[in-house]
Design an enzyme around this catalytic site. Sequence first.
Site, PDB file in Angstrom:
ATOM      1  CG  ASP A  90       1.135  -2.090  -6.618  1.00  0.00           C
ATOM      2  OD1 ASP A  90       0.942  -3.046  -7.382  1.00  0.00           O
ATOM      3  OD2 ASP A  90       0.223  -1.363  -6.208  1.00  0.00           O
ATOM      4  CG  ASP A 130      -0.378   1.724  -8.312  1.00  0.00           C
ATOM      5  OD1 ASP A 130      -1.041   2.370  -9.150  1.00  0.00           O
ATOM      6  OD2 ASP A 130      -0.832   1.383  -7.205  1.00  0.00           O
ATOM      7  CE1 TYR A 137       3.483   2.631  -6.323  1.00  0.00           C
ATOM      8  CE2 TYR A 137       2.052   3.486  -4.616  1.00  0.00           C
ATOM      9  CZ  TYR A 137       2.429   2.465  -5.453  1.00  0.00           C
ATOM     10  OH  TYR A 137       1.753   1.279  -5.420  1.00  0.00           O
ATOM     11  CG  ASN A 197      -4.420   3.316  -7.243  1.00  0.00           C
ATOM     12  OD1 ASN A 197      -3.884   2.251  -7.551  1.00  0.00           O
ATOM     13  ND2 ASN A 197      -4.274   3.860  -6.052  1.00  0.00           N
ATOM     14  CG  HIS A 210      -6.465  -1.307  -2.113  1.00  0.00           C
ATOM     15  ND1 HIS A 210      -6.771   0.026  -2.096  1.00  0.00           N
ATOM     16  CD2 HIS A 210      -5.110  -1.386  -2.065  1.00  0.00           C
ATOM     17  CE1 HIS A 210      -5.652   0.733  -2.037  1.00  0.00           C
ATOM     18  NE2 HIS A 210      -4.631  -0.100  -2.006  1.00  0.00           N
TER      19      HIS A 210
HETATM   20 FE   FE2 Z   1      -2.749   0.673  -6.602  1.00  0.00          FE
END
Ligand code: FE2
Length: 474
Positions: free
Chosen positions: A175, A203, A206, A240, A335
Amino acid sequence: MAAEGSGDRMGRRIPFTVPLILAAALVGFVSRCEGGVTSSFVRKTEKTIDMPIDSDVFRVPPGYNAPQQVHITQGNHDGSAMIISWVTMDEPGSSKVLYGTEKHKLDSSAEGRYTRYKFYNYTSGYIHHCNIRKLKHDTTYYYAIGIGHTVRMFWFTTPPRVGPDVPYTFGLIGDLGQSFDSNVTLTHYESNPKAQAVLFVGDLSYADNYPNHDNVRWDTWGRFVERSTAYQPWIWTTGNHELDFAPEIGETEPFKPFRHRYHVPYKASGSTSPFWYSIKRGPAYIIVLASYQAYGKYTPQYKWLEEELPKVNRSETPWLIVLVHSPWYNSYNYHYMEGETMRVMFESWLVKNKVDVVFAGHVHAYERSHRISNIAYNIVNGECQPVPDESAPVYITIGDGGNLEGLATNMTEPQPSYSAFREASFGHAIFDIKNRTHAYYEWHRNQDGNAVAADSMWFQNRCWKSADKNECSV
Ligand SMILES: [Fe+2]
Ligand SMILES: *[C@@H]1O[C@H](CO)[C@@H](O)[C@H](O)[C@H]1NC(C)=O
Ligand SMILES: *[C@@H]1O[C@H](CO)[C@@H](O)[C@H](O)[C@H]1NC(C)=O
Ligand SMILES: *[C@@H]1O[C@H](CO)[C@@H](O)[C@H](O)[C@H]1NC(C)=O
Ligand SMILES: *[C@@H]1O[C@H](CO)[C@@H](O)[C@H](O)[C@H]1NC(C)=O
Ligand SMILES: *[C@@H]1O[C@H](CO)[C@@H](O)[C@H](O)[C@H]1NC(C)=O
């Protein structure tokens, strides 16, 4: 520091006590609740913001059509190939890679290909991918790209031949994004001279947090991380933020930017999709799973994993590591339970095959579990609690790379007993495989120097509890 021994040495009935006492003794400011440790370390409280577009780390390399966003990843199953990728902006230019083991004598060459894509009103540069093969193991190669225009040269070292006792050190980052904190995480990782490749748990850029998923932020991210990704392979997992599914602006092909920009060697492991695949690297067998692709029964990912796990030969690669974006065990209020359906599908397979460790991201914080499983439930028996399980992996959430969404600080209370250690700080980790029986794991928070480990643990291999017997072979 936590240590694990074989079941009998540690005592099966009190598996959580020994690590807890050790950790509590070493880290003065932790508070105890239930079985685990929640660190109350006070981190910086400023907002996490992205580096502005004119930041030094986003600078375009000088020269006409100069290659930029250079990144490499393993190119086949055993580590004797490398995929070299880069972008040219002015015109396609050459997709050729010149390479060799001496800086001034690049006597081999390989021809790649380029691709481009459009996303809403953005058009990408020319994205080149070239897989260079038949590399010698444990060897430093120099490579040059941008042939015919502006040539840039980089280097990397291939992994040792696959085998049980070749030491190898992985970095763990998740991330990441492109904030000032992301830059600190990457710098901190780079200051560790040991890590040889990055296991990235999803990730990346972004970019999708920008209006219309401004894909210029995919380009800036590629330039930002080039200082590491051009020299060390990063093993990619999708998260995601790689979905880029935006029907409101007519973008209905999930993963379009990621698929064009980041190639992985999925065919080499019999996978039919770049989102799940495996590689062997030195003493490790690494399985990458996809949280955002179908995994229900009969789906391609399900069938692949079912056939894949029995193929792992722990005499050849003792260390079995799984990467996935959405964690299966996560005690933060972010999450929460998103990884649950995949856990239900796959957890029993991981226990049966004695996976050593599962690394996940997604939650922007750090957490490590004890060895636990929750696979006894059958709808009617009520057995739906995690229980200590010596065959189970350790679950580590390392989604703390530092992206603009900021830290996940809100935790479920009390800390569940399966959770060994959790802390809401940015950082990265190192998984240092020593031999077939032992690996040393350290998590480094960004506020500390690299000599400091905010959490650490000796891993004992699940198949090789002693060096002379593979307990997994039948
Ligand atoms: Fe994520
Ligand atoms: C794309 O559209 C947005 C808003 O609709 C605009 O701000 C931006 O400048 C456009 N970009 C390009 C490359 O045309
Ligand atoms: C990012 O980190 C590098 C290395 O520490 C530093 O040279 C650079 O100035 C930093 N850039 C930003 C925008 O923080
Ligand atoms: C597993 O690997 C070992 C060591 O490389 C090898 O000797 C053995 O034949 C392999 N087993 C199978 C079933 O392939
Ligand atoms: C933490 O999360 C819980 C559950 O979502 C919520 O009820 C609570 O208000 C949150 N606390 C803070 C301080 O945001
Ligand atoms: C494996 O590494 C561990 C940790 O460094 C060490 O204690 C052990 O002796 C090593 N085993 C062998 C067989 O060399």
